[in-house]
Design an enzyme around this catalytic site. Structure first.
Site, PDB file in Angstrom:
ATOM      1  N   THR A  20     -19.174  12.905  -3.143  1.00 41.55           N
ATOM      2  CA  THR A  20     -18.302  12.178  -2.211  1.00 41.55           C
ATOM      3  C   THR A  20     -18.618  12.506  -0.766  1.00 41.55           C
ATOM      4  O   THR A  20     -18.562  11.636   0.109  1.00 41.55           O
ATOM      5  CB  THR A  20     -16.820  12.518  -2.503  1.00 41.55           C
ATOM      6  OG1 THR A  20     -16.482  12.014  -3.797  1.00 41.55           O
ATOM      7  CG2 THR A  20     -15.889  11.910  -1.466  1.00 41.55           C
ATOM      8  N   THR A  96     -17.151  17.010  -5.910  1.00 40.45           N
ATOM      9  CA  THR A  96     -16.136  17.982  -6.331  1.00 40.45           C
ATOM     10  C   THR A  96     -15.811  17.917  -7.820  1.00 40.45           C
ATOM     11  O   THR A  96     -15.202  18.837  -8.360  1.00 40.45           O
ATOM     12  CB  THR A  96     -14.828  17.777  -5.540  1.00 40.45           C
ATOM     13  OG1 THR A  96     -14.311  16.470  -5.827  1.00 40.45           O
ATOM     14  CG2 THR A  96     -15.063  17.924  -4.052  1.00 40.45           C
ATOM     15  N   ASP A  97     -16.206  16.830  -8.490  1.00 46.37           N
ATOM     16  CA  ASP A  97     -15.852  16.687  -9.908  1.00 46.37           C
ATOM     17  C   ASP A  97     -16.278  17.888 -10.739  1.00 46.37           C
ATOM     18  O   ASP A  97     -15.592  18.268 -11.689  1.00 46.37           O
ATOM     19  CB  ASP A  97     -16.501  15.429 -10.495  1.00 46.37           C
ATOM     20  CG  ASP A  97     -15.789  14.150 -10.091  1.00 46.37           C
ATOM     21  OD1 ASP A  97     -14.686  14.235  -9.520  1.00 46.37           O
ATOM     22  OD2 ASP A  97     -16.339  13.059 -10.352  1.00 46.37           O
TER      23      ASP A  97
END
Length: 359
Positions: A20, A96-97
């Site tokens: 992201t 960040t997942d």
């Protein structure tokens, strides 16, 4: 006449993996990883005045969900080379997942004393209040600090500094999603200064994996009235398995025989599906309790979160560790056995300096 010498500024290498933090759209629609690492660094206010030399490496441009064990293993090797060639620290930007998993794998594979820092963003650069630049700046300050040495891999987000072994993503959209629920953060970045309040007590690292090895490790989260046929299907196709049980390590009684059979063939780790807290070892004694499952050969994970347990088990299998070392490594990483039981060398990280901040 006296001469004065000025120490060279610290040097930090920033590796970009996508995510992201690097996403944008040329049409104004849905975003995808497109920005280079140099573009990310150039967009950070105040970085030019930080007195830190920055190098950038476009390593991958993928969503966090598409990163692989091989990606992170190769990143570890590249980061090690950068540090061996004189860098004071490394920053990794990614989606960040999967940060709580990739950071823990980096922590296991990173043997050098210099800081290895992972960060990302919850709001992409097209949105108001994008958090990527602030997170990058804090991560770079951390990586450049001598007080972050011998802490393994750290996750820096929203000015908080977390140990990779303890941090987890707690919210799908919130900017302060990364929390260490059992311990709290190690410190903070304030006014461009790393302020460490505590330190990891020791580092547990693994031998390098065999890149040709691709162990299959499953994760099964136990649910109400669970069906053993699901476990039968998974167990026939994996080299190791993590069970995220109820509470302190409990499963429905119908799963017990299947789990005992699996534990006789492959390593099966018993963790808790609760967001915080450990599995126990000897409090409950009913069929499907933690004590019952341990007697059937399951390995208790202690404080080790199921996601971390899966990463550790896969890394152990990829390193072709023997069964006894696997069991000992799991219980040691989970805090159930003393650090000295770790089958490989450990680093004791008791602070040697009176101050834990950079001036």
């Amino acid at each position: 006449m006296s001469s004065t010498s000025t120490a060279p500024p610290p040097r930090v290498v920033v590796f970009g993996l996508g995510g992201t933090i690097a996403m944008t759209s040329s049409t104004g629609g849905a975003v995808s990883p497109a920005l280079s690492t140099q573009q990310l660094v150039d967009a950070v206010p105040g970085l030019a005045d930080a007195g830190i030399d920055i190098e950038v490496v476009d390593f991958r441009r993928r969503p966090g969900a598409s990163l692989t064990i091989t990606d992170i293993t190769e990143l570890t090797a590249a980061a090690t080379d950068a540090l061996a060639n004189g860098a004071n620290g490394v920053v990794v930007t990614q989606g960040t997942d999967t940060i709580e998993e990739t950071a823990y794998l980096l922590d296991l594979l990173h043997h050098r004393p210099e800081p290895l820092v992972v960060t990302g963003a919850m709001r992409n650069p097209t949105l108001a209040g994008a958090d990527g630049p602030a997170n990058i700046l804090s991560a770079i300050h951390t990586a450049a600090s001598t007080h972050a040495r011998e802490q393994g891999c750290l996750v820096v987000f929203a000015d908080e500094v977390h140990a990779a072994r303890w941090v987890t993503k707690t919210h799908s959209t919130s900017g302060d999603t990364f929390r260490s629920l059992d311990t709290g953060p190690l410190g903070y970045v304030l006014e461009g200064t790393l302020r460490m309040l505590t330190r990891v007590p020791h580092r547990l690292t693994l031998p390098p994996p065999h890149l040709a090895e691709h162990a299959r490790v499953g994760l099964h989260t136990v649910t109400l009235d669970d069906d053993p046929t699901v476990l039968d299907a998974i167990g026939a196709r994996v080299d190791g398995l993590v069970i995220a049980g109820f509470g302190v390590g409990h499963v429905p009684e119908p799963l017990v025989d299947t789990l005992g059979t699996l534990a006789g063939r492959i390593p099966v780790v018993l963790a808790s599906r609760a967001p915080a807290g450990p599995t126990l070892t000897r409090t409950y004694g009913f069929p499907g309790s933690e004590q019952d499952l341990i007697t059937r050969g399951l390995i208790p994970a202690g404080w080790l979160h199921p996601y971390k347990a899966r990463i550790l088990l896969r890394a152990l299998l990829n390193a072709t560790a023997n069964p006894q070392d696997i069991a000992t490594a799991i219980t040691t990483a989970g805090g159930l056995t003393a650090p000295t039981a770790w089958p490989w060398p450990i680093t004791d990280n008791q602070p040697t300096e009176t101050s834990t901040t950079d001036a």
